[in-house]
Scaffold this active site. Structure first.
Site, short mmCIF file in Angstrom:
data_model
loop_
_atom_site.label_atom_id
_atom_site.label_comp_id
_atom_site.label_asym_id
_atom_site.label_seq_id
_atom_site.Cartn_x
_atom_site.Cartn_y
_atom_site.Cartn_z
N ASP A 78 0.79 -1.23 0.00
CA ASP A 78 0.00 0.00 0.00
C ASP A 78 0.82 1.27 0.00
O ASP A 78 0.46 2.27 -0.62
CB ASP A 78 -0.96 0.02 1.20
CG ASP A 78 -0.22 0.21 2.52
OD1 ASP A 78 0.69 -0.60 2.82
OD2 ASP A 78 -0.53 1.17 3.25
N ASP A 81 5.50 0.30 3.41
CA ASP A 81 5.71 -0.93 4.16
C ASP A 81 5.50 -2.13 3.25
O ASP A 81 5.38 -1.99 2.03
CB ASP A 81 4.77 -0.97 5.38
CG ASP A 81 3.32 -0.74 4.99
OD1 ASP A 81 2.94 -1.12 3.86
OD2 ASP A 81 2.57 -0.16 5.78
N TYR A 234 -5.91 0.90 8.85
CA TYR A 234 -6.92 1.41 7.93
C TYR A 234 -8.31 1.13 8.51
O TYR A 234 -9.04 0.25 8.05
CB TYR A 234 -6.76 0.78 6.53
CG TYR A 234 -5.52 1.25 5.82
CD1 TYR A 234 -5.48 2.50 5.21
CD2 TYR A 234 -4.38 0.46 5.77
CE1 TYR A 234 -4.34 2.94 4.56
CE2 TYR A 234 -3.24 0.89 5.13
CZ TYR A 234 -3.22 2.14 4.53
OH TYR A 234 -2.08 2.57 3.89
N GLU A 467 5.77 9.76 3.52
CA GLU A 467 5.42 8.43 3.02
C GLU A 467 4.53 8.53 1.79
O GLU A 467 3.47 9.17 1.82
CB GLU A 467 4.70 7.60 4.10
CG GLU A 467 4.46 6.17 3.66
CD GLU A 467 4.03 5.26 4.79
OE1 GLU A 467 4.12 4.03 4.63
OE2 GLU A 467 3.59 5.78 5.84
#
Length: 485
Positions: A78, A81, A234, A467
C-alpha cells in the site's frame, strides 16, 4: 459564499487572460503521467513480469496465502511498508479504473494507456484471487505491527505473512463493497470497445463484483471488528458509502434495475463534505450519480438530485476552501496530498461532465465554467509538481528538486539485484536512520506533502509527510491525462 467565489473567479480570469497559451503548461504533464504509472510497478508484490520496468525491485512474498492453502500472491504494497491491505488496495484499483474510464482516449494519445491497463489488471487479478468464495474475501496479508517494527526490503521479508479474511460469520461489508466497486469499475474499463478492451476478462470481474456486493449487503459489519489488526492502520468509519459506491459502479457496468433501486433508496448520505479517499467514498458516488443525471440515465429528482446537490456543495466549498499561504488546498493534517489528488480528480471529471452538456457549476449566485474548474485543478497540480514556496516537486523523480528520503523500505535499501545478500531487520534500521538520499529513486511516488504553512521536512523518519502511497498517486493519473489535453 457567492461574493468569495466571485472574487476567485475574477482573480482566476485575470491570471488566465494575462498568460500566453504556451505559458499555461508550466510543467511537463506527460513526464509526470509516465512517472505516476511507473510508480505502481515499484509497489508490486509477487512474481514480477518480464515487462517490469522498475529494475531495482525483485520477486517477493511468493508464499502469500499458504497458511490458508490459497494463492494470494500479487497485488500491491500500500505505501512504504510490506503489508497488503485490501481496503486501500481496492480503492486504488477503483480510482485507476475510473481514470481510464474518464480519460482513456487521452491516455492512449499520451502512449500510456497500456501501462494504465496493466496497473489496473495487476491489482484486479489479486482481488479476484482474494475473493476465494462467494462469501469469503481475504482482506490483508502480513501483520502490520511486526512489519512496522522491521525495516526490510520486500524481497527479504521474514516477518509473519498471515492472511486475514472476512466471511459470513465475520463480516466486512465495507471492504467487500469497496472490492465490488473496484472490480465493477475495472469491468467498465475492460468492457470498452477500444484498445485494451478484454470483454472476457470483464465478464469474470463482473461476476466477482456482483457476488461481493450481495455478500456486503447480506452481512453487514465493519471489517476491523473481524480483523482487529486492520483497524490499527486502515480503520473504516462506515459501510454505507462503499455500498452506494459499489451500487453505482455496478449500475454503470450493467444497467440493472436492482442497482438503480439501491441508489434511489440509499438515503441522504452526504459524507459531511469530506474529500474522497480510501475511507470515504461519498463524493465519488455523488460525482458518478451527477454524471448519470447529466447524461439522462438517472432522473434529477429525489435521492439522485440530493446526491448531485451534495457534490455541487462540496465542489463549491473546495474552490473557496482553505489554502495555504503558497496556494495549496489544505484538507488533511496527515498526508494532505491524498485529499488534493482525489479532489482534483473529481473536480476535472465533473467539469468534463458539465462541459458535455454545456452547463456550469452554480455556487450561490455565481457560475463557474468547466474551464475555470479545470484551471483551479491545474493550479493545485502545478503546486504539487513544484510551483510552491519550497520549489519542490512532491512527485519523486519529477523536476530538479524532489524528496530524496521518502519513507519507503524498498527504495531506501540497496536493490536486491545489485546487493543480493539478505539485509536483516536490524541491519535495515541502519539504512532507515542514515542521512542522505535513498538508494533507489521511486519514480512517480507522491509523498504525503507539506503542512499548512507550506513546509516539508525531507526525512524518511517523517512518515506523516514523507510516506508515499498508492491511493495518493492513483487519482492523479487521470488528472494528468486530462491536463495534457
Amino acid at each position: 459564499m457567492a461574493s468569495t467565489i466571485a472574487l476567485l473567479v475574477v482573480a482566476m480570469a485575470g491570471i488566465l487572460a494575462s498568460m500566453p497559451a504556451c505559458a499555461m503548461a508550466q510543467h511537463d504533464y506527460a513526464a509526470a503521467l509516465s512517472k505516476s504509472l511507473l510508480y505502481f510497478e515499484a509497489q508490486r508484490s509477487g512474481r514480477l513480469p518480464p515487462t517490469q520496468r522498475v529494475h531495482w525491485r525483485g520477486n517477493s512474498a511468493l508464499t502469500d496465502g499458504a497458511d490458508h492453502g490459497v494463492d494470494l500472491t500479487g497485488g500491491y504494497y500500500d505505501a512504504g511498508d510490506n503489508v497488503k491491505f485490501g481496503f486501500p488496495m481496492a480503492y486504488t484499483v477503483t480510482m485507476l479504473s475510473w481514470g481510464v474510464v474518464e480519460h482513456g482516449a487521452r491516455l492512449a494519445a499520451a502512449g500510456e494507456l497500456g501501462h494504465a491497463l496493466e496497473a489496473v489488471r495487476w491489482g484486479a487479478d489479486y482481488l479476484v484471487k482474494a475473493h476465494a468464495a462467494a462469501e469469503t474475501l481475504y482482506v490483508q496479508v502480513g501483520d502490520g505491527d511486526s512489519d512496522h517494527m522491521c525495516w526490510e526490503r520486500p524481497e527479504d521479508m521474514d516477518t509473519p505473512r498471515n492472511a486475514y479474511m472476512v466471511n459470513a460469520s465475520h463480516p466486512g461489508s465495507d471492504v467487500a463493497a469497496e472490492t465490488a466497486a473496484a472490480l465493477a469499475a475495472a469491468t467498465v474499463m475492460f468492457s470498452a470497445r477500444a484498445p485494451g478492451g478484454d470483454r472476457q476478462y470483464a465478464s469474470t470481474l463482473l461476476t466477482h463484483a456482483k457476488q461481493l456486493f450481495e455478500f456486503a449487503k447480506n452481512h453487514r459489519g465493519l471489517y476491523q471488528n473481524s480483523v482487529p489488526s486492520a483497524g490499527n492502520f486502515y480503520r473504516s468509519s462506515s459501510d454505507e458509502d462503499e455500498l452506494l459506491w459499489a451500487a453505482v459502479w455496478l449500475y454503470i457496468a450493467t444497467g440493472d434495475e436492482e442497482y438503480r433501486a439501491y441508489i434511489a433508496g440509499a438515503g441522504n448520505i452526504s459524507g459531511a463534505g469530506q474529500p474522497l479517499g480510501w475511507d470515504n467514498k461519498h463524493v465519488g458516488a455523488q460525482a458518478l450519480v451527477a454524471k448519470l443525471i447529466l447524461q439522462g440515465k438517472l432522473p434529477n429528482d429525489g435521492q439522485h438530485a440530493q446526491l448531485k446537490s451534495n457534490l455541487e456543495n462540496f465542489l463549491c466549498n473546495t474552490v473557496q476552501g482553505k489554502l495555504t499561504p503558497g496556494g495549496m488546498l489544505y484538507l488533511e493534517n496527515w498526508a494532505n496530498n491524498q485529499a488534493v489528488t482525489s479532489t482534483m480528480f473529481v473536480l476535472v471529471a465533473h467539469a468534463d461532465h458539465l462541459a458535455a452538456v454545456g452547463a456550469s457549476l452554480q455556487c450561490g449566485g455565481t457560475n463557474l465554467s468547466p474551464a475555470q474548474l479545470v484551471a483551479f485543478a491545474q493550479s493545485q497540480v502545478d503546486y504539487l509538481l513544484g510551483k510552491n514556496p519550497m520549489g519542490m516537486s512532491y512527485m519523486v523523480g519529477y523536476g530538479n528538486r524532489y524528496p530524496l528520503q521518502p519513507h519507503h523500505r524498498g527504495a531506501s535499501l540497496p536493490s536486491i539485484n545489485s546487493n543480493p545478500a539478505k539485509i536483516s531487520c536490524s541491519e535495515g534500521n541502519n539504512y532507515f536512520h542514515r542521512p542522505g538520499p535513498n538508494a533507489n529513486v521511486i519514480q512517480g511516488a507522491i509523498v504525503g506533502g507539506p503542512d499548512a504553512n507550506d513546509h516539508y521536512s525531507d526525512s524518511r523518519e517523517n512518515y506523516m509527510q514523507a510516506e508515499p502511497a498508492t491511493y495518493i498517486t492513483a487519482p492523479i493519473v487521470g488528472v494528468l491525462a486530462r491536463l495534457l489535453h
